[in-house]
Design an enzyme around this catalytic site. Structure first.
Site, PDB file in Angstrom:
ATOM      1  N   TYR A  36       0.865  -1.186   0.000  1.00  0.00           N
ATOM      2  CA  TYR A  36       0.000   0.000   0.000  1.00  0.00           C
ATOM      3  C   TYR A  36       0.891   1.222   0.000  1.00  0.00           C
ATOM      4  O   TYR A  36       2.064   1.161   0.400  1.00  0.00           O
ATOM      5  CB  TYR A  36      -1.032   0.001   1.113  1.00  0.00           C
ATOM      6  N   GLU A 100       2.006  -0.789  -6.216  1.00  0.00           N
ATOM      7  CA  GLU A 100       1.592   0.058  -5.096  1.00  0.00           C
ATOM      8  C   GLU A 100       0.077   0.259  -5.179  1.00  0.00           C
ATOM      9  O   GLU A 100      -0.436   0.707  -6.208  1.00  0.00           O
ATOM     10  CB  GLU A 100       2.299   1.414  -5.147  1.00  0.00           C
TER      11      GLU A 100
HETATM   12 ZN   LIG Z   1       5.635  -1.512   0.655  1.00  0.00          ZN
END
Ligand SMILES: [Zn+2]
Length: 257
Positions: A36, A100
């Site tokens: 994240y 991400e």
């Molecule tokens: Zn990370």
């Protein structure tokens, strides 16, 4: 770097990051690492991943509305894993593709991942696996799996079960959190601890067989729980945690050649 052609047609935009180098020994990526962003907004995270002085990057950023942005071509080595280890390998940036996923994270208001964002992550993983040839199910991982002492992302709210239902990653239904049975915890020593460490290491975690339930062991169990038994994340190897680990080892797909 200048704009490049995205690796997949499901990418909405290319926002090039200068933060990358060459994969060592031309290593072809065979691991997908999920993160994240841990920042207040997706735009702020994207700006950081592309800032020349940040020294971090990622191949992809997946926004909460499902938009996918590519920052680094898949054949380059993006800088997202840091000091990490899986299945005996420590240059995880060289062997992985980094994704991400926008979420403020534990420090800034950790929240559920919207379904459309998860659908985009699944599509992206499927696209990578389809295009790049076999990627073992046990090599689609959380950042916390490869860096348990340092990282918590994408965290216990990440719905690994939904990915598994779509054929992405290795996952089993966790044993109920409150079943009775032997428990190992911080400070314990002896053969049962050694066997637990051996089982975790056998699955891929970077852990030494010290026979002592030390801080490193507590961190690995915490990472394991975030991924595989998220109902209670406390670093205690209770019976449910150990049964879930055993089930994963027993159902692990044969290694790909
Ligand atoms: Zn990370």
């Amino acid at each position: 770097m200048s704009a490049f052609r995205p690796d997949s047609f499901i990418v909405s935009d290319v926002v090039p990051s200068p933060n990358y180098d060459e994969r060592k020994q031309g290593r072809a990526p065979d691991l997908i690492l999920l993160h994240y962003t841990g920042m207040a907004s997706g735009e702020a995270a994207l700006a950081r991943l592309c800032a020349p002085d940040s020294d971090v990057s990622s191949h992809y950023v997946v926004f909460e509305d499902g938009r996918i942005v590519q920052c680094v071509p898949e054949d380059k080595r993006a800088w997202h894993a840091g000091v990490s280890s899986w299945a005996g390998e420590t240059d995880i940036n060289s062997c992985s593709i980094g994704i991400e996923i926008v979420n403020p994270g534990h420090e800034l208001g950790y929240r559920d991942f919207p379904l459309r964002q998860i659908a985009a992550v699944i599509s992206l993983c499927k696209s990578i696996v389809t295009r790049r040839g076999p990627i073992g199910a046990t090599r689609i991982l959380a950042h916390s799996d490869v860096a348990p002492a340092r990282k918590q992302d994408p965290g216990e709210k990440f719905p690994w079960e939904l990915l598994s239902e779509s054929g992405i990653g290795h996952w089993v239904r966790p044993a109920a959190p409150n079943i009775d049975g032997p428990t190992l915890k911080s400070g314990d020593r002896g053969d049962p601890v050694t066997r637990l460490q051996r089982a975790l290491s056998g699955y891929g975690y970077g852990i030494e067989e010290t026979g002592s339930y030390d801080e490193a062991t507590r961190a690995v169990i915490t990472a394991f729980q975030r991924h595989f038994r998220p109902a209670r994340v406390d670093g205690v190897a209770d019976a449910s945690t150990m049964l879930t680990l055993r089930a994963l080892l027993e159902t692990r797909p044969a290694p790909l050649v």
